[in-house]
Design a protein around this motif. Sequence first.
Motif, PDB file in Angstrom:
ATOM      1  N   MET A 174      42.533  48.024  23.289  1.00 31.68           N
ATOM      2  CA  MET A 174      41.203  48.016  22.580  1.00 31.68           C
ATOM      3  C   MET A 174      40.395  46.933  23.227  1.00 31.68           C
ATOM      4  O   MET A 174      41.056  45.972  23.458  1.00 31.68           O
ATOM      5  CB  MET A 174      41.365  47.963  21.013  1.00 31.68           C
ATOM      6  CG  MET A 174      41.873  48.934  20.253  1.00 31.68           C
ATOM      7  SD  MET A 174      42.221  48.742  18.813  1.00 31.68           S
ATOM      8  CE  MET A 174      43.185  47.481  18.326  1.00 31.68           C
ATOM      9  N   VAL A 175      39.185  47.096  23.265  1.00 30.79           N
ATOM     10  CA  VAL A 175      38.200  46.001  23.364  1.00 30.79           C
ATOM     11  C   VAL A 175      37.147  45.612  22.456  1.00 30.79           C
ATOM     12  O   VAL A 175      36.812  46.535  21.870  1.00 30.79           O
ATOM     13  CB  VAL A 175      37.701  46.183  24.822  1.00 30.79           C
ATOM     14  CG1 VAL A 175      38.739  46.210  25.917  1.00 30.79           C
ATOM     15  CG2 VAL A 175      36.771  47.473  24.809  1.00 30.79           C
ATOM     16  N   PHE A 176      36.584  44.749  22.353  1.00 30.56           N
ATOM     17  CA  PHE A 176      35.497  44.162  21.562  1.00 30.56           C
ATOM     18  C   PHE A 176      34.124  44.258  22.234  1.00 30.56           C
ATOM     19  O   PHE A 176      34.213  43.536  23.173  1.00 30.56           O
ATOM     20  CB  PHE A 176      35.625  42.832  20.762  1.00 30.56           C
ATOM     21  CG  PHE A 176      36.295  43.206  19.388  1.00 30.56           C
ATOM     22  CD1 PHE A 176      35.665  43.637  18.209  1.00 30.56           C
ATOM     23  CD2 PHE A 176      37.554  42.706  19.296  1.00 30.56           C
ATOM     24  CE1 PHE A 176      36.772  43.856  16.977  1.00 30.56           C
ATOM     25  CE2 PHE A 176      38.519  42.744  18.234  1.00 30.56           C
ATOM     26  CZ  PHE A 176      37.825  43.287  17.070  1.00 30.56           C
ATOM     27  N   THR A 177      33.226  44.908  21.835  1.00 32.23           N
ATOM     28  CA  THR A 177      31.760  44.679  22.478  1.00 32.23           C
ATOM     29  C   THR A 177      30.919  44.152  21.676  1.00 32.23           C
ATOM     30  O   THR A 177      30.971  44.156  20.394  1.00 32.23           O
ATOM     31  CB  THR A 177      31.107  45.965  22.717  1.00 32.23           C
ATOM     32  OG1 THR A 177      31.066  46.684  21.712  1.00 32.23           O
ATOM     33  CG2 THR A 177      32.024  46.778  23.665  1.00 32.23           C
ATOM     34  N   LEU A 178      30.141  43.079  21.974  1.00 33.84           N
ATOM     35  CA  LEU A 178      29.189  42.408  21.479  1.00 33.84           C
ATOM     36  C   LEU A 178      27.812  42.770  21.590  1.00 33.84           C
ATOM     37  O   LEU A 178      27.271  42.864  22.857  1.00 33.84           O
ATOM     38  CB  LEU A 178      29.222  40.716  21.606  1.00 33.84           C
ATOM     39  CG  LEU A 178      28.119  39.806  20.960  1.00 33.84           C
ATOM     40  CD1 LEU A 178      28.257  40.002  19.422  1.00 33.84           C
ATOM     41  CD2 LEU A 178      28.476  38.420  21.553  1.00 33.84           C
ATOM     42  N   GLU A 179      27.084  42.917  20.683  1.00 31.66           N
ATOM     43  CA  GLU A 179      25.382  43.452  20.789  1.00 31.66           C
ATOM     44  C   GLU A 179      24.544  42.893  19.727  1.00 31.66           C
ATOM     45  O   GLU A 179      25.054  42.334  18.778  1.00 31.66           O
ATOM     46  CB  GLU A 179      25.235  45.276  20.480  1.00 31.66           C
ATOM     47  CG  GLU A 179      26.204  45.833  21.053  1.00 31.66           C
ATOM     48  CD  GLU A 179      26.146  47.605  20.730  1.00 31.66           C
ATOM     49  OE1 GLU A 179      25.401  47.734  19.754  1.00 31.66           O
ATOM     50  OE2 GLU A 179      27.005  47.884  21.105  1.00 31.66           O
ATOM     51  N   LYS A 180      23.461  42.392  20.377  1.00 30.56           N
ATOM     52  CA  LYS A 180      22.445  41.710  19.676  1.00 30.56           C
ATOM     53  C   LYS A 180      21.174  42.657  19.233  1.00 30.56           C
ATOM     54  O   LYS A 180      20.510  43.274  20.192  1.00 30.56           O
ATOM     55  CB  LYS A 180      21.904  40.427  20.329  1.00 30.56           C
ATOM     56  CG  LYS A 180      22.816  39.346  20.690  1.00 30.56           C
ATOM     57  CD  LYS A 180      23.184  38.497  19.496  1.00 30.56           C
ATOM     58  CE  LYS A 180      23.881  37.373  19.745  1.00 30.56           C
ATOM     59  NZ  LYS A 180      23.966  36.464  18.674  1.00 30.56           N
ATOM     60  N   THR A 201      43.428  54.509  12.662  1.00 31.65           N
ATOM     61  CA  THR A 201      44.747  55.242  13.202  1.00 31.65           C
ATOM     62  C   THR A 201      44.240  56.285  14.373  1.00 31.65           C
ATOM     63  O   THR A 201      43.277  56.950  14.210  1.00 31.65           O
ATOM     64  CB  THR A 201      45.628  55.941  12.279  1.00 31.65           C
ATOM     65  OG1 THR A 201      45.949  54.884  11.288  1.00 31.65           O
ATOM     66  CG2 THR A 201      46.973  56.248  12.660  1.00 31.65           C
ATOM     67  N   PRO A 202      44.838  56.356  15.544  1.00 28.41           N
ATOM     68  CA  PRO A 202      46.256  55.536  15.810  1.00 28.41           C
ATOM     69  C   PRO A 202      46.052  54.398  16.511  1.00 28.41           C
ATOM     70  O   PRO A 202      47.131  53.651  17.153  1.00 28.41           O
ATOM     71  CB  PRO A 202      46.744  56.493  16.817  1.00 28.41           C
ATOM     72  CG  PRO A 202      45.657  57.160  17.520  1.00 28.41           C
ATOM     73  CD  PRO A 202      44.497  57.138  16.431  1.00 28.41           C
ATOM     74  N   PHE A 203      44.733  53.560  16.508  1.00 34.10           N
ATOM     75  CA  PHE A 203      44.384  52.146  17.094  1.00 34.10           C
ATOM     76  C   PHE A 203      45.163  51.160  16.224  1.00 34.10           C
ATOM     77  O   PHE A 203      45.546  51.296  15.069  1.00 34.10           O
ATOM     78  CB  PHE A 203      43.106  52.063  17.190  1.00 34.10           C
ATOM     79  CG  PHE A 203      42.688  52.991  18.268  1.00 34.10           C
ATOM     80  CD1 PHE A 203      42.632  52.996  19.474  1.00 34.10           C
ATOM     81  CD2 PHE A 203      41.974  54.229  17.531  1.00 34.10           C
ATOM     82  CE1 PHE A 203      41.986  54.016  20.383  1.00 34.10           C
ATOM     83  CE2 PHE A 203      41.207  55.166  18.367  1.00 34.10           C
ATOM     84  CZ  PHE A 203      41.191  55.057  19.967  1.00 34.10           C
ATOM     85  N   ARG A 204      45.445  49.995  16.696  1.00 28.82           N
ATOM     86  CA  ARG A 204      46.337  48.878  16.107  1.00 28.82           C
ATOM     87  C   ARG A 204      45.924  48.623  15.026  1.00 28.82           C
ATOM     88  O   ARG A 204      46.651  48.271  13.966  1.00 28.82           O
ATOM     89  CB  ARG A 204      46.127  47.778  17.363  1.00 28.82           C
ATOM     90  CG  ARG A 204      46.848  46.636  16.949  1.00 28.82           C
ATOM     91  CD  ARG A 204      46.943  45.471  17.870  1.00 28.82           C
ATOM     92  NE  ARG A 204      45.273  45.053  18.008  1.00 28.82           N
ATOM     93  CZ  ARG A 204      45.060  44.197  19.225  1.00 28.82           C
ATOM     94  NH1 ARG A 204      45.930  43.931  20.096  1.00 28.82           N
ATOM     95  NH2 ARG A 204      43.649  43.969  19.045  1.00 28.82           N
ATOM     96  N   ASP A 205      44.501  48.413  14.558  1.00 29.48           N
ATOM     97  CA  ASP A 205      44.107  47.648  13.164  1.00 29.48           C
ATOM     98  C   ASP A 205      44.267  48.811  12.038  1.00 29.48           C
ATOM     99  O   ASP A 205      44.440  48.495  10.996  1.00 29.48           O
ATOM    100  CB  ASP A 205      42.649  47.462  13.351  1.00 29.48           C
ATOM    101  CG  ASP A 205      42.640  46.106  14.060  1.00 29.48           C
ATOM    102  OD1 ASP A 205      43.556  45.429  14.461  1.00 29.48           O
ATOM    103  OD2 ASP A 205      41.157  45.892  14.264  1.00 29.48           O
ATOM    104  N   HIS A 206      44.308  50.299  12.452  1.00 32.49           N
ATOM    105  CA  HIS A 206      44.661  51.258  11.120  1.00 32.49           C
ATOM    106  C   HIS A 206      43.536  51.045  10.254  1.00 32.49           C
ATOM    107  O   HIS A 206      44.081  51.026   9.338  1.00 32.49           O
ATOM    108  CB  HIS A 206      46.095  51.169  10.817  1.00 32.49           C
ATOM    109  CG  HIS A 206      47.082  51.180  11.949  1.00 32.49           C
ATOM    110  ND1 HIS A 206      47.282  52.527  12.737  1.00 32.49           N
ATOM    111  CD2 HIS A 206      48.064  50.255  12.668  1.00 32.49           C
ATOM    112  CE1 HIS A 206      48.284  52.383  13.558  1.00 32.49           C
ATOM    113  NE2 HIS A 206      48.838  51.134  13.533  1.00 32.49           N
TER     114      HIS A 206
END
Length: 391
Positions: free
Chosen positions: A1-7, A209-214
């Motif tokens: 997974m990746v995080f994206t940052l938006e303004k 789910t099924p991603f890590r943070d659930h």
Amino acid sequence: MVFTLEKEEEKSVSFPAVSICNFNRMKVEFIEEGRHIYNTTVNGTPLLFSERKHIFQCSNIQSYKRNKRKMDKQRYLTKFHKMDEETRRKNGHHPFDFIKSCLFNRKICPKNLTTYFQSLRYGNCVTFNKQTREMKPLYVSHIGPDSGLVLDLYLETSFYSPATESFGARVVIHDPNETPGPEEQGFNVGPGYEISVSLRQSVMYRLPTPFRDHCVGYEKRQGSSVRSQKDCVRTCIQTENFAKCGCIDQTLSVMNNLKHCNLTNQTQMCCLNDVLEKMSNSGPTCDCPQPCRYTSYNEILSRAIWPSKVCILKEPSTYQYFRKGGVRLNIFYSGLERTVYKQKAKFEGFELLSFLGCELGLWLGLSLLGMFNVMERLPLIVRRMFFGRTI
């Protein structure tokens, strides 16, 4: 997974809900013959590690003076918790006595935007701008102190009970859809000051789910009384309390249909403490994942003495009235820019297939057409191996 940052720069931004509680949960009038309970409060978002753990303990290894103070508070809280919700509400600070003035965007606040709730720790509380079926939250399109919410509070400090150790109010700034939790969230303000609170909105989106943070959308659950992660944790603790002790911690105010533990019973208090200690030492045993959407407001606080000393000459009685028990809250946005953090899958389904195809083509020298060519020739190769050359 990746995080994206938006303004995101918006023309208008939704204003948060603001919940305020007086430190003193029970209103007390002092007279020469003794004390008379005049008004009280409670019931709402419970404590994660409750007040009970610090007041009602197993051992009494303390000085006599401290024991006496603790016993007075025990008697006060025992009586308080025996009251039903309506009695607490009537005996608490009245919201209209607590909030002396309310302005939003330089206009008088609509009364239908003010709602009330009870907290086991702070008593009667007031929420401004909570979203309901009838009312949608307010929006602001300007920034600065004159474009937000201005509240003048009066703490009624002369009615504080002996069990209250400090003067002030608890302020929680939260999403209009959320249930406030003054026990775990918020900040304290004291009398005699104007508190300026500048806001910048941030929103976090997580993946289920099924991603890590659930992650879980607690507020969207149908048929469930658990509306937040904190409620989930409290329910988990109460379930363990009832299983091990045969009763629940009433100061957590969830699952109240089960038998309450006696706050003066040392055996039951020790049992509740042991449950918390074991759950803390053994790590996270509750299945309470993070919410899928979370909004924060990144509050920055500053303060100034209020009211000014000029009021001594103009209105000396008003000056003393608010200087000893008044608080002014000025809550506003310092910018309409919103920061959005989005958790995204590193590869979507079609991206994964494309990636695998590229990897096979790169490392194995194969392409999709090449694979079909191999599959087409494979039967001829097998036939030649087992049946020899054919004409």
